[in-house]
Design a protein around this motif. Structure first.
Motif, PDB file in Angstrom:
ATOM      1  N   MET A 129     -72.962  71.820 -41.504  1.00 27.30           N
ATOM      2  CA  MET A 129     -72.956  70.735 -42.493  1.00 27.30           C
ATOM      3  C   MET A 129     -73.065  69.382 -41.792  1.00 27.30           C
ATOM      4  O   MET A 129     -73.749  68.476 -42.269  1.00 27.30           O
ATOM      5  CB  MET A 129     -71.653  70.753 -43.297  1.00 27.30           C
ATOM      6  N   LEU A 130     -72.372  69.261 -40.675  1.00 26.05           N
ATOM      7  CA  LEU A 130     -72.354  67.975 -39.967  1.00 26.05           C
ATOM      8  C   LEU A 130     -73.695  67.707 -39.288  1.00 26.05           C
ATOM      9  O   LEU A 130     -74.125  66.558 -39.179  1.00 26.05           O
ATOM     10  CB  LEU A 130     -71.203  67.958 -38.954  1.00 26.05           C
ATOM     11  N   GLU A 131     -74.333  68.774 -38.867  1.00 25.51           N
ATOM     12  CA  GLU A 131     -75.668  68.635 -38.268  1.00 25.51           C
ATOM     13  C   GLU A 131     -76.613  67.990 -39.286  1.00 25.51           C
ATOM     14  O   GLU A 131     -77.355  67.058 -38.975  1.00 25.51           O
ATOM     15  CB  GLU A 131     -76.163  70.034 -37.867  1.00 25.51           C
ATOM     16  N   LYS A 132     -76.530  68.461 -40.512  1.00 23.41           N
ATOM     17  CA  LYS A 132     -77.416  67.952 -41.573  1.00 23.41           C
ATOM     18  C   LYS A 132     -77.228  66.463 -41.830  1.00 23.41           C
ATOM     19  O   LYS A 132     -78.139  65.785 -42.293  1.00 23.41           O
ATOM     20  CB  LYS A 132     -77.152  68.708 -42.891  1.00 23.41           C
ATOM     21  N   ILE A 133     -76.028  65.972 -41.601  1.00 21.88           N
ATOM     22  CA  ILE A 133     -75.804  64.548 -41.898  1.00 21.88           C
ATOM     23  C   ILE A 133     -75.812  63.700 -40.622  1.00 21.88           C
ATOM     24  O   ILE A 133     -75.265  62.589 -40.608  1.00 21.88           O
ATOM     25  CB  ILE A 133     -74.486  64.328 -42.683  1.00 21.88           C
ATOM     26  N   ASP A 134     -76.388  64.255 -39.574  1.00 23.46           N
ATOM     27  CA  ASP A 134     -76.515  63.505 -38.315  1.00 23.46           C
ATOM     28  C   ASP A 134     -75.177  63.031 -37.750  1.00 23.46           C
ATOM     29  O   ASP A 134     -75.083  61.962 -37.173  1.00 23.46           O
ATOM     30  CB  ASP A 134     -77.420  62.272 -38.512  1.00 23.46           C
ATOM     31  N   TYR A 135     -74.161  63.843 -37.972  1.00 24.18           N
ATOM     32  CA  TYR A 135     -72.825  63.489 -37.503  1.00 24.18           C
ATOM     33  C   TYR A 135     -72.775  63.446 -35.979  1.00 24.18           C
ATOM     34  O   TYR A 135     -71.984  62.714 -35.401  1.00 24.18           O
ATOM     35  CB  TYR A 135     -71.824  64.518 -38.032  1.00 24.18           C
ATOM     36  N   PHE A 136     -73.630  64.236 -35.331  1.00 28.55           N
ATOM     37  CA  PHE A 136     -73.529  64.369 -33.869  1.00 28.55           C
ATOM     38  C   PHE A 136     -74.359  63.343 -33.102  1.00 28.55           C
ATOM     39  O   PHE A 136     -74.886  63.626 -32.043  1.00 28.55           O
ATOM     40  CB  PHE A 136     -73.891  65.800 -33.438  1.00 28.55           C
ATOM     41  N   GLN A 137     -74.468  62.161 -33.667  1.00 30.09           N
ATOM     42  CA  GLN A 137     -75.148  61.070 -32.972  1.00 30.09           C
ATOM     43  C   GLN A 137     -74.120  60.142 -32.348  1.00 30.09           C
ATOM     44  O   GLN A 137     -73.116  59.857 -32.990  1.00 30.09           O
ATOM     45  CB  GLN A 137     -76.032  60.289 -33.957  1.00 30.09           C
ATOM     46  N   PRO A 138     -74.300  59.615 -31.164  1.00 35.86           N
ATOM     47  CA  PRO A 138     -75.413  59.913 -30.266  1.00 35.86           C
ATOM     48  C   PRO A 138     -75.278  61.298 -29.634  1.00 35.86           C
ATOM     49  O   PRO A 138     -74.163  61.799 -29.471  1.00 35.86           O
ATOM     50  CB  PRO A 138     -75.295  58.820 -29.202  1.00 35.86           C
ATOM     51  N   GLU A 139     -76.399  61.857 -29.296  1.00 40.79           N
ATOM     52  CA  GLU A 139     -76.496  63.191 -28.714  1.00 40.79           C
ATOM     53  C   GLU A 139     -75.558  63.364 -27.510  1.00 40.79           C
ATOM     54  O   GLU A 139     -75.003  64.438 -27.296  1.00 40.79           O
ATOM     55  CB  GLU A 139     -77.957  63.442 -28.302  1.00 40.79           C
ATOM     56  N   SER A 140     -75.384  62.286 -26.744  1.00 43.09           N
ATOM     57  CA  SER A 140     -74.573  62.379 -25.526  1.00 43.09           C
ATOM     58  C   SER A 140     -73.106  62.724 -25.830  1.00 43.09           C
ATOM     59  O   SER A 140     -72.391  63.241 -24.982  1.00 43.09           O
ATOM     60  CB  SER A 140     -74.631  61.050 -24.763  1.00 43.09           C
ATOM     61  N   ARG A 141     -72.666  62.425 -27.059  1.00 45.59           N
ATOM     62  CA  ARG A 141     -71.260  62.684 -27.422  1.00 45.59           C
ATOM     63  C   ARG A 141     -71.099  64.057 -28.058  1.00 45.59           C
ATOM     64  O   ARG A 141     -69.982  64.469 -28.376  1.00 45.59           O
ATOM     65  CB  ARG A 141     -70.784  61.628 -28.432  1.00 45.59           C
TER      66      ARG A 141
END
Lengths: 244, 244
Positions: free
Chosen positions: B195-207
């Motif tokens: 679900m979090l992937e879909k909402i771009d929660y994991f930005q920035p990628e480095s984190r």
């Protein structure tokens, strides 16, 4: 070895919810001070506060009464507490850890934050909504054929058990953050319920009270830190908003 | 190994020496029965016996009062006891072992014979001759700056400590459900991450690695049961879907 400072957990606050007789408030104060507890919080005392009957019953524990604070709701009274015990008998309607006074004392001494021991009105005891606010149930194991512990007696046993650990208390694990204060937790619960209201989660209406209580338990049990509570709120908000 | 039968030591008798107020005798009876003690012995009660003020204060512990026996002297009251504790503060005039309530309870449970816990008159406490009759002094460690333990409070703490060694305790924690099996937990974590992937929660990628780990901690810490894990998944799914 390290330069860490050992901090002892603060003494718990004693919260009396809707106490009826001033005399019993005084007796509770006396019980507290006998074992070194001084912070009393009163939630909506029936006859107002101060109460002229409290002083004589306190037998000299006036300092406890003088410093007592008055609150409109239990939520407000425990807002700054990271651990809240509801003193009651085992409840069928609530799934919550149950501890005895010795276990509660151990937990209090190990907490990084402030703990509250909550006691209900003399006749009826705590109602379910009050208990649901707590994180654990504290039950004094008494004679199953004669359970007649009055308010001051329940207070004195909890205070006595706490006092036994005062010198022995292990410093809480230094770098563990304490569980979030109650206000943060309430914020999370409130926000979650609002989101669920929007998606008709509380259907059928007849189940709503139970469901609300289950959500409260679900979110209270984790003992999340303030940071974790914020993280959870962020996750829920993000999922609700959906892809940008 | 041996054919020995484990016999539990009998509950201690509570001896009140020259009690003054009937009300306090009643309160002591109530305190006793709360923790399963039923044998009270009275030595020369000031106002005789029975005392009409005792009953109301006992709040239903009438059986204790009805069975109470009256004695002229402490010696007579403890004649059949193999262990006698005098409850008092530490005495300079007597060299005698001093124990706290928990230690006394351990000794009582280990005794082959009957033990007596002796309490003095409300105002003055036990006199030296009474204490000298005992084999040990029982002292409740209280706040050195506020020692104001009344008779019933001293009785209840001794009785409470004794009861901890007996199985009258209510069933503990037992019926709480265990934490969910790991697969259920992984299911929740995986679904949340999707679900979090879909909402771009994991930005920035480095984190991303750190954030994934924090989410895992967040959802593992609660020790939710299988039912609670299901509930949480339902909540997240519902919020993601939005209003119907």
């Amino acid at each position: 070895m390290s330069g860490s400072v050992t901090v002892q957990a603060p003494p718990p606050v004693i919260v009396l919810v809707r106490p009826q007789l001033g005399e019993n408030i005084g007796k509770a104060a006396r019980a507290m001070l006998n074992f070194g507890l001084t912070q009393m919080r009163l939630v909506a005392p029936r006859d107002g506060w101060p109460n002229p009957s409290a002083g004589p019953a306190a037998s000299g524990a006036d300092i406890v009464l003088a410093n007592a604070t008055v609150h409109e709701t239990l939520a407000e009274a425990v807002a700054d507490c990271s651990q809240v015990f509801a003193t009651t008998v085992r409840r069928r309607d609530l799934v919550m850890p149950v501890v005895d006074p010795a276990e509660a004392a151990t937990i209090i001494h190990g907490e990084a934050g402030l703990s509250a021991l909550v006691f209900g009105p003399e006749r009826s005891g705590l109602d379910s909504d009050d208990v649901a606010l707590a994180r654990m149930i504290l039950t004094v194991p008494i004679n199953p054929e004669f359970g007649s512990l009055n308010l001051a007696q329940a207070v004195i046993i909890a205070a006595y058990e706490w006092s036994k650990g005062v010198e022995l208390a292990q410093p809480p694990l230094a770098d563990l953050d304490p569980p979030a204060p109650q206000t943060d937790l309430e914020g999370l619960i409130g926000a979650t319920n609002e989101m669920l209201e929007k998606i008709d989660y509380f259907q059928p209406e007849s189940r709503k009270v139970t469901t609300l209580r289950n959500i409260r338990t679900l979110l209270t049990k984790p003992r999340w830190t303030a940071k974790e509570v914020q993280m959870m709120r962020g996750i829920l908000r993000g999922i609700e908003r959906g892809p940008r």
